[in-house]
Design a protein around this motif. Structure first.
Motif, short mmCIF file in Angstrom:
data_model
loop_
_atom_site.label_atom_id
_atom_site.label_comp_id
_atom_site.label_asym_id
_atom_site.label_seq_id
_atom_site.Cartn_x
_atom_site.Cartn_y
_atom_site.Cartn_z
N TRP A 1 -9.82 -6.23 15.87
CA TRP A 1 -8.89 -7.09 15.15
C TRP A 1 -8.30 -6.42 13.90
O TRP A 1 -7.08 -6.35 13.76
CB TRP A 1 -9.58 -8.40 14.78
N ALA A 2 -9.13 -5.95 13.00
CA ALA A 2 -8.63 -5.39 11.74
C ALA A 2 -7.62 -4.25 11.94
O ALA A 2 -6.58 -4.21 11.25
CB ALA A 2 -9.80 -4.92 10.87
N PRO A 3 -7.85 -3.31 12.88
CA PRO A 3 -6.86 -2.23 13.05
C PRO A 3 -5.51 -2.71 13.53
O PRO A 3 -4.53 -1.97 13.45
CB PRO A 3 -7.53 -1.33 14.10
N ARG A 4 -5.43 -3.94 14.04
CA ARG A 4 -4.14 -4.49 14.46
C ARG A 4 -3.56 -5.45 13.43
O ARG A 4 -2.35 -5.46 13.20
CB ARG A 4 -4.31 -5.22 15.80
N VAL A 5 -4.43 -6.22 12.79
CA VAL A 5 -3.96 -7.23 11.83
C VAL A 5 -3.52 -6.58 10.52
O VAL A 5 -2.47 -6.94 9.95
CB VAL A 5 -5.07 -8.27 11.57
N LEU A 6 -4.29 -5.63 10.01
CA LEU A 6 -3.97 -5.05 8.70
C LEU A 6 -2.61 -4.33 8.70
O LEU A 6 -1.85 -4.47 7.73
CB LEU A 6 -5.09 -4.13 8.26
N PRO A 7 -2.25 -3.57 9.74
CA PRO A 7 -0.90 -3.01 9.75
C PRO A 7 0.20 -4.08 9.81
O PRO A 7 1.30 -3.87 9.31
CB PRO A 7 -0.89 -2.14 11.00
N GLN A 8 -0.12 -5.23 10.43
CA GLN A 8 0.84 -6.33 10.41
C GLN A 8 1.10 -6.80 8.98
O GLN A 8 2.24 -7.09 8.61
CB GLN A 8 0.30 -7.52 11.22
N LEU A 9 0.04 -6.87 8.20
CA LEU A 9 0.19 -7.25 6.79
C LEU A 9 1.05 -6.24 6.07
O LEU A 9 1.96 -6.61 5.31
CB LEU A 9 -1.19 -7.36 6.14
N ARG A 10 0.81 -4.97 6.30
CA ARG A 10 1.59 -3.93 5.62
C ARG A 10 3.07 -4.05 5.98
O ARG A 10 3.95 -3.96 5.12
CB ARG A 10 1.07 -2.55 6.02
N GLY A 11 3.36 -4.28 7.26
CA GLY A 11 4.75 -4.41 7.68
C GLY A 11 5.41 -5.64 7.10
O GLY A 11 6.59 -5.60 6.71
N ALA A 12 4.67 -6.74 7.03
CA ALA A 12 5.24 -7.98 6.48
C ALA A 12 5.55 -7.83 5.00
O ALA A 12 6.59 -8.31 4.52
CB ALA A 12 4.27 -9.14 6.70
N VAL A 13 4.67 -7.16 4.26
CA VAL A 13 4.90 -6.94 2.83
C VAL A 13 6.12 -6.05 2.62
O VAL A 13 6.95 -6.29 1.74
CB VAL A 13 3.65 -6.31 2.18
N ALA A 14 6.25 -5.02 3.44
CA ALA A 14 7.38 -4.11 3.30
C ALA A 14 8.71 -4.81 3.58
O ALA A 14 9.73 -4.50 2.96
CB ALA A 14 7.21 -2.93 4.25
N MET A 15 8.69 -5.78 4.48
CA MET A 15 9.93 -6.44 4.87
C MET A 15 10.37 -7.50 3.88
O MET A 15 11.56 -7.63 3.59
CB MET A 15 9.75 -7.08 6.25
N ARG A 16 9.41 -8.24 3.30
CA ARG A 16 9.80 -9.42 2.51
C ARG A 16 9.41 -9.33 1.05
O ARG A 16 10.00 -10.03 0.24
CB ARG A 16 9.15 -10.66 3.11
N ARG A 17 8.41 -8.59 0.70
CA ARG A 17 7.87 -8.62 -0.67
C ARG A 17 7.51 -10.04 -1.06
O ARG A 17 7.76 -10.51 -2.17
CB ARG A 17 8.86 -8.02 -1.69
N ASP A 18 6.92 -10.74 -0.11
CA ASP A 18 6.54 -12.14 -0.28
C ASP A 18 5.37 -12.25 -1.26
O ASP A 18 4.36 -11.54 -1.10
CB ASP A 18 6.14 -12.69 1.09
#
Length: 280
Positions: free
Chosen positions: A173-190
């Motif tokens: 799970w972590a090796p797939r979920v954590l890159p999702q977080l990185r991509g989401a932060v890069a896209m939105r700066r939410d």
């Protein structure tokens, strides 16, 4: 560029915007009586040279700058759906980012009923920050605590409960979920996701895994091990979709099975065209 579609779309949309609503006087006396903004009005409001908008609306501008397209969309008060159409007609591509800052955070109310109608499988909707906005009772039974997390990204990355429910959390799970977080932060700066990222970096377990980086695709169609609080150990296949009016939000449907798939999920579904019916 789809010239006729672009022209018709823009002409209709500028007709909806009254001069008064953007600080211009309503026309009086003889002359133009077409409703809405004129092409000259738009040039003036966008501080463009004369005929800039005319050339764009009539398809005589082969490429338009992204900042002009965004400014025009905001002036014409386009919805997110209309913003997508504008990009498709003008540039033949999807917009790189939403038009409105609240896009992905406001989910149309009927989606609650849609989620409730899914009775055989677990389902939920999260907004662009991964905050939960709707879920069904089957998904709630997945959690040993019986409490649905407020934010699925925070739960998956940092919760002790998640590290027991999400079987083999550190490898599956972590090796797939954590890159999702990185991509989401890069896209939105939410702000919500930025805080989760900071908390992940400070976590002694998740932090090193996050800093190890890695690349992952969306989870749609992925199968992972899961220790369901009600059904026990098994596997879950994830189906993900985005409401068109809320880019960045996602509907997740989780298909639980006691055993993993013995073979790949099979070829993608494909419509059978009328010419092929009965000819297989």
């Amino acid at each position: 560029m789809h010239k006729q579609a672009l022209h018709d779309f823009l002409k209709e949309r500028r007709a909806r915007v009254t001069p008064k609503s953007v600080g211009l006087p309503e026309p009086t006396g003889p002359g133009r009586r077409t409703p809405g903004l004129s092409q000259q009005n738009i040039d003036a409001l966008l501080h463009s040279s004369v005929h800039t908008y005319h050339r764009f609306e009539t398809g005589k501008t082969p490429r338009v700058k992204p900042e002009y397209l965004r400014a025009l969309a905001q002036l014409l008060k386009l919805t997110e759906d209309e913003w997508v159409l504008l990009h498709r007609y003008a540039l033949e591509q999807e917009p790189p980012t939403p038009l409105h800052p609240d896009a992905g955070y406001l989910i149309p109310n009927p989606w609650q009923r849609a989620v409730d109608s899914i009775t055989n499988d677990m389902a939920y909707i999260g907004d662009a920050s991964w905050n939960i906005v709707a879920y069904n009772t089957r998904w709630q039974t997945m959690f040993p605590s019986g409490r649905v997390p407020a934010n699925t990204m925070r739960w998956m990355c940092l919760s002790d409960e998640a590290r027991t429910v999400l079987t083999d959390w550190d490898t599956q799970w972590a090796p797939r979920v954590l890159p999702q977080l990185r991509g989401a932060v890069a896209m939105r700066r939410d702000p919500t996701l930025l805080q989760i990222e900071q908390d992940v970096l400070n976590d002694p377990v998740a932090g090193p895994l996050y800093e190890a980086r890695g690349v992952t695709l969306h989870p749609d169609g992925d199968e992972r091990p899961l220790n369901h609080a009600t059904y026990g150990p098994g596997w879950v296949t994830m189906c993900s979709a985005t409401p068109e009016s809320a880019p960045g939000a996602r509907l997740m449907i989780l298909l639980f099975s006691k055993t993993p798939r013995e073979a790949p999920a099979g070829p993608p579904l494909k419509a059978v065209t009328p010419g092929h019916i009965g000819n297989e």
